[in-house]
Design an enzyme around this catalytic site. Structure first.
Site, PDB file in Angstrom:
ATOM      1  N   ASN A  27     -12.119   2.651   5.514  1.00  0.00           N
ATOM      2  CA  ASN A  27     -11.238   2.515   4.358  1.00  0.00           C
ATOM      3  C   ASN A  27     -12.077   2.655   3.090  1.00  0.00           C
ATOM      4  O   ASN A  27     -12.864   1.772   2.758  1.00  0.00           O
ATOM      5  CB  ASN A  27     -10.543   1.146   4.405  1.00  0.00           C
ATOM      6  CG  ASN A  27      -9.548   0.944   3.269  1.00  0.00           C
ATOM      7  OD1 ASN A  27      -9.542   1.675   2.290  1.00  0.00           O
ATOM      8  ND2 ASN A  27      -8.710  -0.065   3.404  1.00  0.00           N
TER       9      ASN A  27
ATOM     10  N   CYS B 248      -6.397   0.201  -3.517  1.00  0.00           N
ATOM     11  CA  CYS B 248      -6.257   1.315  -2.579  1.00  0.00           C
ATOM     12  C   CYS B 248      -5.161   2.300  -2.989  1.00  0.00           C
ATOM     13  O   CYS B 248      -5.161   3.450  -2.557  1.00  0.00           O
ATOM     14  CB  CYS B 248      -5.978   0.788  -1.175  1.00  0.00           C
ATOM     15  SG  CYS B 248      -7.324  -0.212  -0.500  1.00  0.00           S
TER      16      CYS B 248
ATOM     17  N   HIS C 155      -3.194   7.017   2.777  1.00  0.00           N
ATOM     18  CA  HIS C 155      -4.358   6.166   2.555  1.00  0.00           C
ATOM     19  C   HIS C 155      -4.944   5.828   3.920  1.00  0.00           C
ATOM     20  O   HIS C 155      -4.235   5.421   4.836  1.00  0.00           O
ATOM     21  CB  HIS C 155      -3.938   4.899   1.820  1.00  0.00           C
ATOM     22  CG  HIS C 155      -4.992   3.847   1.787  1.00  0.00           C
ATOM     23  ND1 HIS C 155      -6.306   4.115   1.445  1.00  0.00           N
ATOM     24  CD2 HIS C 155      -4.948   2.516   2.071  1.00  0.00           C
ATOM     25  CE1 HIS C 155      -7.004   3.004   1.507  1.00  0.00           C
ATOM     26  NE2 HIS C 155      -6.213   2.013   1.888  1.00  0.00           N
TER      27      HIS C 155
END
Length: 324
Positions: A281, A114, A251
């Protein structure tokens, strides 16, 4: 004069299939309310059968090139951040290069889960500052739907597929914080925390693709502290504080993490770009996706000072300060 890597264009790509939270109610012991309350996610996009990470990345790259008014052969390098490449090798980036019809330059992948886009952006910045490249396509692209355990309600409801891309271009600046482009960055990792967020498969270890495994409470505990810390470190390199920030582009993992980080930086949520409700996500794709959406919505405008920060498996985390 100071050489800078300035953002010339931005774009994104989302698969056509939209998956609302209600989809999971027929599969798992969960509900729309349960997912929203714990994550802020309302829907996400899943790639179609046969649609690959490089397909999404190439489409995002085309959008970024169009926004920049450039052609593929104007680009010197492609750096793709992904943890879900089409194949073990060759790199996803070379597949994007081929799809774009780009016959010059070089292309490669970076894997920091990520946090991948921050690592790729910092790497591309180095290519430009060193004179290795004049223009670099930096892409974050993922198909995390391909590594979900559909029996694990704690993880499979959180992730989505997508891609975002930036065109970085060499420019001359004054060496001050008023310059446009990437002004500072900070990268970190700590491999002791591997077991709190990982995929239980791989070429060398199991010869399988595997599924994502996560200890959510532990990841949350590390995320807010480390994200705020890395953002403060990058700001400190420039003598800036949260009060100088126009936008945080975090993020997009969890709305509670996003709010917690903003609070630690003393930045109101009105100055945070939030897309997690629509995309879930998307790992390395989430920051460039959010930048592209933020620009398209008229929020991010030339001259804005942006803090982008992310954390992912590794653990790996980092941040970048960008003058749009």
């Amino acid at each position: 004069m100071t050489r800078r890597a300035m953002i010339r264009g931005v774009g994104h790509c989302l698969p056509e299939r939209i998956v609302p939270n209600s989809y999971f109610e027929g599969l798992l012991d969960t509900s729309d309310e349960w997912i929203r309350t714990r994550s802020g996610i309302e829907r996400r996009h899943f790639a179609a059968e046969g649609q690959t990470t490089s397909d999404l990345a190439a489409e995002a790259a085309r959008a970024a090139l169009a926004d920049a008014g450039l052609r593929p052969d104007d680009i010197d390098a492609i750096v793709v951040a992904t943890s879900t490449p089409d194949l073990t090798f060759p790199s996803c980036a070379t597949m994007v290069q081929a799809q774009l019809g780009m016959t010059r330059g070089f292309a490669y992948d970076i894997q920091a889960v990520c946090a991948g886009f921050i690592f790729a952006l910092t790497n591309a910045n180095g290519l430009i500052l060193s004179g290795q490249a004049e223009r670099v396509l930096v892409i974050g692209a993922e198909t995390f739907s391909r590594i979900m355990d559909w029996t694990d309600r704690a993880t499979c409801v959180l992730f989505g597929d997508g891609a975002g891309a930036l065109v970085l271009e060499a420019a001359e600046g004054t060496g001050t914080v008023a310059d446009r482009g990437i002004l500072a960055s900070d990268l970190n990792s700590d491999g002791r925390y591997k077991d709190i967020l990982y995929v239980d498969g791989g070429v060398s270890g199991t010869q399988t693709t595997g599924h994502l495994r996560m200890q959510g409470k532990e990841v949350f505990r590390h995320a807010v502290e480390k994200l705020a810390q890395t953002a403060q470190t990058s700001l400190g390199k420039l003598g800036l504080t949260g009060a100088d920030i126009d936008w945080i582009v975090p993020h997009q993992a969890n709305l509670r993490i996003i709010k917690g980080t903003a609070k630690k930086l003393d930045v109101p949520m009105e100055r945070v770009i939030v897309t997690v409700q629509d995309h879930g996500n998307t790992s390395a794709a989430s920051i460039p996706l959010a930048l592209s959406v933020g620009k398209a919505e008229g929020k991010i405008t030339p001259g804005d000072l942006i803090v982008a920060e992310a954390i992912g498996g590794g653990l790996a985390w980092g941040s970048a300060i960008i003058r749009w």
